[in-house]
Design a protein around this motif. Structure first.
Motif, PDB file in Angstrom:
ATOM      1  N   UNK A  31      32.202  80.404  52.772  1.00  0.00           N
ATOM      2  CA  UNK A  31      31.773  81.480  51.869  1.00  0.00           C
ATOM      3  C   UNK A  31      32.543  82.761  52.149  1.00  0.00           C
ATOM      4  N   UNK A  32      32.838  83.022  53.424  1.00  0.00           N
ATOM      5  CA  UNK A  32      33.574  84.231  53.795  1.00  0.00           C
ATOM      6  C   UNK A  32      35.009  84.225  53.277  1.00  0.00           C
ATOM      7  N   UNK A  33      35.554  83.058  53.010  1.00  0.00           N
ATOM      8  CA  UNK A  33      36.921  82.986  52.486  1.00  0.00           C
ATOM      9  C   UNK A  33      36.964  83.297  50.990  1.00  0.00           C
ATOM     10  N   UNK A  34      35.796  83.382  50.351  1.00  0.00           N
ATOM     11  CA  UNK A  34      35.724  83.689  48.927  1.00  0.00           C
ATOM     12  C   UNK A  34      35.676  85.200  48.711  1.00  0.00           C
ATOM     13  N   UNK A  35      36.021  85.624  47.510  1.00  0.00           N
ATOM     14  CA  UNK A  35      36.068  87.051  47.194  1.00  0.00           C
ATOM     15  C   UNK A  35      34.687  87.657  47.036  1.00  0.00           C
ATOM     16  N   UNK A  36      33.799  86.929  46.400  1.00  0.00           N
ATOM     17  CA  UNK A  36      32.455  87.405  46.078  1.00  0.00           C
ATOM     18  C   UNK A  36      31.472  86.314  46.471  1.00  0.00           C
ATOM     19  N   UNK A  37      30.353  86.707  47.079  1.00  0.00           N
ATOM     20  CA  UNK A  37      29.323  85.759  47.474  1.00  0.00           C
ATOM     21  C   UNK A  37      27.999  86.138  46.828  1.00  0.00           C
ATOM     22  N   UNK A  38      27.373  85.195  46.145  1.00  0.00           N
ATOM     23  CA  UNK A  38      25.986  85.371  45.732  1.00  0.00           C
ATOM     24  C   UNK A  38      25.209  84.185  46.287  1.00  0.00           C
ATOM     25  N   UNK A  52      43.682  83.806  41.995  1.00  0.00           N
ATOM     26  CA  UNK A  52      42.574  84.268  41.160  1.00  0.00           C
ATOM     27  C   UNK A  52      41.301  84.435  41.995  1.00  0.00           C
ATOM     28  N   UNK A  53      40.336  85.234  41.517  1.00  0.00           N
ATOM     29  CA  UNK A  53      39.096  85.434  42.272  1.00  0.00           C
ATOM     30  C   UNK A  53      38.295  84.139  42.444  1.00  0.00           C
ATOM     31  N   UNK A  54      37.674  84.019  43.611  1.00  0.00           N
ATOM     32  CA  UNK A  54      36.823  82.870  43.928  1.00  0.00           C
ATOM     33  C   UNK A  54      35.430  83.391  44.267  1.00  0.00           C
TER      34      UNK A  54
END
Length: 258
Positions: free
Chosen positions: A113-120, A95-97
């Motif tokens: 953070x780079x291993x996640x799909x979306x960063x804010x 699932x998206x992270x």
């Protein structure tokens, strides 16, 4: 204190690195706990994850230098493998992270953070790979993922110079999707997560797999992956219900993940 915590909010899971006195630095214990927490996520009940850090100062300030300073060559390689295995698990998680980056995201924090799909990120966020200033390379995927996200030239500049960048620069180069105030950060992450969980979960997962599996392939082979995942959706109840609702000019009452 539990160094990694988990909360369930409807279909959204929130994972928090909870070591604020050490600016949420990653040591072996934290990495192993993060691995266990991710493994324990119930994918029947969870359709999106948010990953953040405790406190207002730091997402993750990096790997724990006090631990790393004592490592031998073999131990250093093993420590890198522990981090890489956990981050790769997050990157390929079904699932998206979403990374909600509050404050420092340096070294291992930037890599997480780079291993996640979306960063804010919050307005006070600071990203960087400072490892060469400590006599080492990035060790949790930074030499690989950063270049894929921001381009080779910018990644090399950040890594070779050990320079940090602020939130607005991170947004400008595409490292983050959005910048917001620290007070709004978690709510903004949840807004994105809620938009994701309204959609057909099987289709969202298939889209993530298609992107991840195809990104390193040539186009001819990549679109074959997409075709197969696209086709697999037509076996689902959600596809049938979603298209029926569209044709009947109504909203889907709720996707069932079947």
């Amino acid at each position: 204190m539990e160094f990694v915590t988990y909360e369930q909010e409807g279909f959204i899971g929130v994972v928090t690195i909870n070591r604020p006195k050490a600016l949420n630095a990653l040591n072996t214990e934290v990495l192993e706990l993060l691995n266990k927490v991710v493994d324990a996520v119930d994918l029947e009940k969870t359709r999106a994850l948010i990953l953040t850090g405790a406190g207002a100062k730091s997402f993750v300030a990096g790997a724990d230098i006090s631990e790393m300073s004592l490592l031998s060559k073999a131990e250093g390689e093993n420590f890198g493998k522990i981090g890489n295995d956990v981050f790769r698990k997050i990157e390929t998680f079904p699932i998206p992270v979403i990374a909600a980056v509050n404050g420092f995201a340096l070294g291992g924090g930037c890599e997480l953070s780079l291993s996640c799909d979306i960063r804010i990120c919050s307005e006070n966020a600071l990203f960087g790979q400072p490892e060469v200033g400590l006599g080492i390379t990035p060790g949790f995927g930074g030499t690989q993922r950063l270049a894929r996200v921001v381009g080779i030239g910018k990644a090399k500049e950040m890594i070779y110079t050990a320079s940090n960048i602020k939130a607005e620069e991170a947004y400008r180069i595409g490292l983050v999707n959005k910048v917001c105030s620290a007070d709004e950060l978690l709510d903004e992450a949840k807004k994105i997560a809620k938009k994701i969980v309204r959609n057909a979960p099987i289709a969202v997962r298939a889209s993530k797999k298609a992107i991840n599996d195809g990104i390193s392939l040539d186009m001819d082979n990549a679109i074959v992956i997409e075709e197969k995942l696209f086709g697999s959706c037509f076996e689902t109840e959600d596809q049938k219900n979603g298209m029926k609702a569209f044709l009947e000019k109504r909203k889907v009452e709720g996707f069932t993940n079947k």
